[in-house]
Design a protein around this motif. Sequence first.
Motif, PDB file in Angstrom:
ATOM      1  N   ILE A   1       0.493  -1.003  -0.354  1.00 34.71           N
ATOM      2  CA  ILE A   1      -0.110  -0.101   0.215  1.00 34.71           C
ATOM      3  C   ILE A   1       1.189   1.055   0.056  1.00 34.71           C
ATOM      4  CG2 ILE A   1      -1.810  -1.032   1.491  1.00 34.71           C
ATOM      5  CD1 ILE A   1      -1.567  -0.145   3.701  1.00 34.71           C
ATOM      6  N   ALA A   2       2.185   1.052   0.320  1.00 34.55           N
ATOM      7  CA  ALA A   2       3.256   2.300   0.503  1.00 34.55           C
ATOM      8  C   ALA A   2       3.274   2.530  -0.960  1.00 34.55           C
ATOM      9  CB  ALA A   2       4.104   2.313   1.509  1.00 34.55           C
ATOM     10  N   ALA A   3       3.340   1.296  -1.592  1.00 36.19           N
ATOM     11  CA  ALA A   3       3.822   1.711  -3.595  1.00 36.19           C
ATOM     12  C   ALA A   3       2.649   1.568  -4.194  1.00 36.19           C
ATOM     13  CB  ALA A   3       4.241   0.334  -3.381  1.00 36.19           C
ATOM     14  N   ILE A   4       1.798   1.935  -3.652  1.00 35.96           N
ATOM     15  CA  ILE A   4      -0.211   2.403  -4.540  1.00 35.96           C
ATOM     16  C   ILE A   4       0.475   3.599  -3.870  1.00 35.96           C
ATOM     17  CG2 ILE A   4      -1.811   2.122  -4.269  1.00 35.96           C
ATOM     18  CD1 ILE A   4      -2.021  -0.519  -3.847  1.00 35.96           C
ATOM     19  N   SER A   5       0.072   4.036  -2.991  1.00 32.16           N
ATOM     20  CA  SER A   5       0.224   5.449  -2.280  1.00 32.16           C
ATOM     21  C   SER A   5       0.933   6.276  -2.661  1.00 32.16           C
ATOM     22  CB  SER A   5       0.771   5.462  -1.474  1.00 32.16           C
ATOM     23  OG  SER A   5       0.355   7.095  -0.389  1.00 32.16           O
TER      24      SER A   5
END
Length: 323
Positions: free
Chosen positions: A246-250
Motif C-alpha cells: 500500500i506504500a507503493a500504491i500511495s
Amino acid sequence: MKSVALWRAGGAVLVCLSLAACAPKSYVVKSPVPSQVRYAAAPAQAERIALQDNRAAAERAFLTGTLASTLMVESAPLDPAAFLAKNLQAELNARGIPAQVGAGEASAFPRIDLKTFRIQNHRQNAYSPYVTFTYLSADVETAAGKQRVGVFVKRGKVPVWSFDEIIEPTLNQPLSLAVKELAAKVANQLYGARADDAAVAALTAKIAQRSDDSYLDVYALGFANNPKAIDTLVGLTRDEDEYVRIAAISSLGNLRAQGQFDLLKSIYSDAKIWQDRAMAIKAIGDLDTPQSKAFLTEQMAHWKSQPAGKEPSWTMQVIALYL
C-alpha cells in the motif's frame, strides 16, 4: 423474544466494555524525526508559508472512532494546525528548503489552506488490530492558483500486553508520514524540488534488503519527487507485504505517475482487500488530471447510492479529501 433481545443487548455492552477496558483516555505522541534525504533543487532564499486552519467544525475532533482518545504532545493536548506547521517547517528545512511555516494573513502567498487533519480509529473486538486511518487535505495556494493535496495513511497493530504498543505504529508513524507527504507535495508544487537519482538508487537498494520498516523506505521513494522511482514502485504494488504494497500504491500518486492510471484503476477494481482499494483511489486523486477527477466524482456518486456500511463510509472519506 424479549430474553433474546436482552441477551443481544447485554452482549453488545460486553463487547464495548472489552474493547475499552484497557484503552487509555489519552496517548503521548512525539514529533516526527525529519528526513535525511535532501532535495537537489531547492530555493536559496527563505520564504514564509502561511498556514490557515480552515477545518470545519465537524473536523475539529482529532482522534475519533471506536475508541476516542486525546493525543498529548509536549505535555499538552495536540493542536493539529500548530503541530502540522511546526513539523512541516522542520521537514522542509531538513530537505534543504529554508521555509518558515506559520499562521499568516488570508491574503498571503504561498498559503496552505488546511481542510482536514484527523485520525479515525477502528477495532472490531478485543482480539483484533487497533487500526488508524490518518486523513489530511489542504489547498496549496499561490498567486497563480491552488492545488488540492491529500494524504491517507492506514496502519494497524494488535496490542498484546499493553495499549502502549499501538502508539508507535498507529499514531507516531502515521503522523510522521502525513507531515512528510505534505512536505513533499508542497516542495514539489512550490519549488519543483526533488531528490537526485543517487538518492533514489540508494533507497531502492535498501528496500531490496528488506527489514521490518521497509514500507517506510517505500514511502520515502514517493517523497523523493523523482520519477526515476516509478518503475520500482510499480513492481512493489504486487508485493506480499501489505504495508510495502500500500506504500507503493500511495507513492505512485505522490509522484503523480499519470501513466499508471490504468494500473491504479485495476487495483481499485480488483484488489481483494479494502486497504489496497482505498490506497488506489487515494493515488488516483493525487494524479490531479481531468480523467482522475471524473473517476473520483463517479465513485463518490456510486458509494453514496450504496447502503450504509464501513466500506462506503471509509471510501467516501478518502475520496472527499480531493473533492
